[in-house]
Design a protein around this motif. Structure first.
Motif, short mmCIF file in Angstrom:
data_model
loop_
_atom_site.label_atom_id
_atom_site.label_comp_id
_atom_site.label_asym_id
_atom_site.label_seq_id
_atom_site.Cartn_x
_atom_site.Cartn_y
_atom_site.Cartn_z
N ARG A 155 -7.50 48.34 -45.26
CA ARG A 155 -6.10 48.14 -44.91
C ARG A 155 -5.95 47.76 -43.43
O ARG A 155 -5.25 46.80 -43.09
CB ARG A 155 -5.32 49.43 -45.20
N ILE A 162 -7.27 44.34 -42.59
CA ILE A 162 -6.33 43.27 -42.97
C ILE A 162 -5.15 43.22 -41.99
O ILE A 162 -4.71 42.14 -41.59
CB ILE A 162 -5.86 43.48 -44.43
N LEU A 167 2.71 45.06 -44.26
CA LEU A 167 1.55 45.20 -43.38
C LEU A 167 1.65 44.34 -42.12
O LEU A 167 1.32 44.79 -41.03
CB LEU A 167 0.27 44.80 -44.12
N LEU A 176 -3.11 44.47 -51.44
CA LEU A 176 -3.40 44.97 -50.09
C LEU A 176 -3.43 43.86 -49.03
O LEU A 176 -3.48 44.15 -47.84
CB LEU A 176 -4.74 45.73 -50.10
N ASP A 177 -3.37 42.62 -49.44
CA ASP A 177 -3.30 41.57 -48.44
C ASP A 177 -1.95 41.53 -47.73
O ASP A 177 -1.83 40.98 -46.64
CB ASP A 177 -3.61 40.21 -49.06
N TYR A 178 -0.92 42.08 -48.38
CA TYR A 178 0.42 42.07 -47.79
C TYR A 178 1.15 43.41 -47.88
O TYR A 178 1.97 43.73 -47.04
CB TYR A 178 1.31 41.03 -48.49
N ASN A 229 2.41 47.29 -48.22
CA ASN A 229 2.21 48.60 -47.60
C ASN A 229 1.82 49.68 -48.60
O ASN A 229 1.25 50.69 -48.23
CB ASN A 229 3.53 49.01 -46.92
N ARG A 270 -6.90 45.04 -53.00
CA ARG A 270 -6.43 43.66 -53.05
C ARG A 270 -6.36 43.16 -54.49
O ARG A 270 -7.23 43.48 -55.30
CB ARG A 270 -7.36 42.77 -52.23
N ILE A 312 -4.96 39.63 -55.03
CA ILE A 312 -5.02 38.16 -55.01
C ILE A 312 -6.46 37.64 -55.02
O ILE A 312 -6.76 36.72 -55.81
CB ILE A 312 -4.23 37.61 -53.79
#
Lengths: 99, 551
Positions: free
Chosen positions: A78, A81, B49, B418-420, B422, B427, B429
């Motif tokens: 997390r 990223i 995030l 998890l790329d964007y 919260n 992940r 995508i």
């Protein structure tokens, strides 16, 4: 003792920032102050909470890092990223500027 | 399509002005974050995030070309040149600055759009069949009732602070494309024995950490009672839903706790106070809303256009696209077209500003200036003449929008993960991308046939993994991303929750695991059997055996 860094999102634009020297907030993880003791972590927490109260940042918290040859690396995916940007869009986020 | 009246435009404009003032006061520190957070959420603004995220409502998935162009403009001016279409027919921007959000909302208001009730414990955007009004199998147009529900539920004072969020979906066809049984309330338009049209009402469906298929609460509800009956359900839920525990606060938990019989009794009792009151829907009001959805000026055409038939016979690549992207239309000579937002290796649901503008232009040229967002994260042109399909396909190809995989394995639903997000633990995508790349060969994907593959990056299940024929749930195990696989889910009229097949796979194993599942299916399928048919015949065992044989 785990090394820790204080992070938050900047209030006005939501960007990821890290608590750095002189009570400033930097977009670069490499600028972050690394807490290597409980006492220092407590200080960072106090400074983070104060920045929230001063409406500079939101959602301030500590996260675990390792320090290898002076380089700060988040331990969790997390935080990796957040520090870099989406792993699926390397043209976006801080990683894009680092290209 | 529906156009704002003076009331709609006034309240949306007033909300923009109100939020502009709130943001200004937040930035000066007059409003602390604790007080501001619920205000921003009421306007669809999350903190994710990397930045602020804005979720914009697309009412029941219907957009005009003008609106889509404005969405493209917003992505370019305030964001990073793209948007993400969601599993609830909305669009999200991932990189907004808080200080810009009031201007974004003003730009949305200028084209009769907003982000109100796209977050918070209120009635969210009502979703509908993306083929509404044009599907050959439709009984009646669900957009009319979705719009009536939108008007009733928007800023409804009694239901602005529900125990938890509340989602309603409507379908007008027996083949459910709106996944109504996965919603808090699902509404199906049906006909009774007397030939009258009304509603079959389902309640208590949902995904998340407690997936539940909605239960039928009413077999036939006359149209005029729609709002009073919905109000009765919401009232019972509002009074008895558990507010103390966020994980037990959805209506599905209440329905499961008291049982559907008792819940029905409670609703029917409440309804006695509400029916035949001001909530009654007079036929004239239904007609008034119906007029907004009057069919466009269709040409009178033959059933099967010879030019289209000829192109399908002579151009196999076009024929392959038509097989998956073109659907039966109720008007002779017309077709519905699904535009895949799932190119090989792409991000499911993402569209660039240029692609949005291209689709808006194509909607103007070929589909009366309107389009739809599908909950599968694709776009739809609902009214294309068959004779125009080949030209449309060529232009879609030029914009990377003609992948012939709609309804097939690589038409993957995936949350931002998890790329964007919260909330995500893992992940989604990249897993979707790698599966899409592994199965890049369209001949192979067409041979595999109809199958749904849905991926969520956490148990909140925005990627609908519970109801994918193949579901993938990302979990975090001591800091490492793992992926749990379910089989047998479905989100249609035979909605089922998938079953966990066994221990989770790590990110390096998961694509091979999907390949093994597909390989097993191909081995054991009988003639004409889709993946879900085979699964229903054989169950988990054969898949489990091949998946874990070497473990």
């Amino acid at each position: 003792m785990t090394f820790q860094v204080m992070t938050a999102n900047r209030l006005h634009d939501g960007q990821v920032v890290y608590l750095a020297e002189d009570d400033s907030w930097s977009e670069r993880l490499s600028d972050a102050i690394v807490a290597d003791s409980d006492e220092m972590a407590k200080t960072l927490l106090t400074l983070g909470a104060r920045a929230v109260e001063q409406h500079i940042v939101v959602d301030a918290y500590l996260f675990a890092v390792s320090v290898e040859n002076g380089r700060i690396l988040p331990l969790s995916r997390r935080e990796l990223i957040r520090a870099a940007g989406p792993s699926v869009r390397i043209d976006l986020g801080y990683q894009a500027a680092a290209e | 399509m529906y156009r704002y009246d003076e009331f709609d435009q006034t309240f949306v404009d007033e909300r923009v002005a109100q939020f502009r003032d709130q943001v200004a006061r937040r930035l000066t520190g007059e409003i602390p974050e604790d007080a501001f957070k619920p205000l921003r959420l009421m306007n669809g603004v999350y903190l994710q995030l990397h930045a602020y995220m804005l979720r914009v409502a697309v009412p029941y998935g219907v957009l005009s070309s003008r609106q889509l162009r404005q969405l493209a403009h917003i992505s370019r001016r305030y964001d990073k040149g793209y948007g993400h279409f969601t599993t609830r027919q909305n669009i999200q921007y991932n990189w907004l600055k808080l200080e810009d959000v009031p201007d974004v909302l003003a730009d949305l208001a200028a084209v009769e759009m907003h982000a109100i009730q796209t977050s918070g414990n209120c009635i969210r955007n009502t979703t509908a069949d993306q083929f509404a009004g044009v599907a050959a199998d439709e009984i009646e147009d669900p957009r009319v009732y979705a719009e009536i529900i939108r008007q009733w539920s928007t800023l409804h004072p009694e239901f602005s602070f529900l125990p938890r969020k509340f989602k309603i979906a409507v379908t007008g066809a027996p083949n459910d494309r709106a996944a109504i049984k996965t919603h808090d309330i699902g509404i199906g338009i049906v006909q009774n024995a007397a030939g009258e049209t009304g509603f079959e009402i389902f309640v208590g469906g949902g995904q998340g950490r407690t997936p539940v298929v909605a239960k039928r609460i009413r077999g036939f509800l006359p149209k005029r009672h729609l709002l009073s009956y919905l109000e009765a359900i919401l009232r019972v839920y509002n009074q008895l839903g558990q507010r103390a525990n966020i994980y037990k606060a959805r209506i599905k938990i209440l329905v499961n706790t008291v049982g559907i019989e008792e819940f029905t009794r409670l609703v029917e009792d409440e309804w006695q106070y509400l029916k035949d009151t001001a909530l009654d829907l007079p036929a004239a009001e239904i007609e008034r809303i119906n007029a907004y959805f009057a069919p466009p000026a269709y040409d009178t055409l033959a059933h099967d256009d010879p030019a289209y038939e000829e192109k399908r016979l002579t151009d196999p690549v076009f024929a392959r696209w038509a097989r998956t992207s073109v659907h039966a239309h109720k008007k002779p000579g017309y077709a519905i077209v699904t535009i895949s937002l799932k190119p090989v290796g792409g991000i499911p649901g993402d569209a660039t500003a240029e692609q949005m503008e291209a689709v808006a232009d194509l909607a103007d040229r070929y589909s009366f200036g309107e389009l739809r967002v599908a909950h599968e994260q694709n776009l739809v042109l609902a009214d294309v003449r068959q004779r125009d399909l080949h030209a449309l396909w060529q232009q879609l190809q030029a914009h990377g929008l003609a992948t012939a995989n709609v309804g097939l394995l690589t038409d993957i639903i995936a949350c931002p993960g998890l790329d964007y997000c919260n909330l995500a633990n893992a992940r989604s995508i990249p897993i979707a991308q790698r599966i899409s790349e592994r199965f890049a060969d369209l001949n192979r994907v067409h041979d595999i046939g109809r199958v749904t593959l849905n991926i969520s990056g956490c148990i909140n299940a925005c990627g609908h993994h519970h109801v994918g024929n193949i579901g993938i749930l990302g979990v975090d195990k001591k800091g490492t991303e793992y992926y749990q696989v379910t089989l047998g889910g479905s989100a249609d009229e035979n909605t089922e929750i998938g079953k966990i097949i066994g221990p989770a796979f790590d990110e390096h194993q998961i694509v091979d695991a999907i390949e093994t599942i597909i390989g097993t299916y191909l081995e054991i399928r009988k003639n004409g059997e889709s993946f879900i048919d085979t699964y229903r015949r054989v169950g988990l065992s054969p898949f489990k055996e091949t998946l874990y044989a070497t473990h």
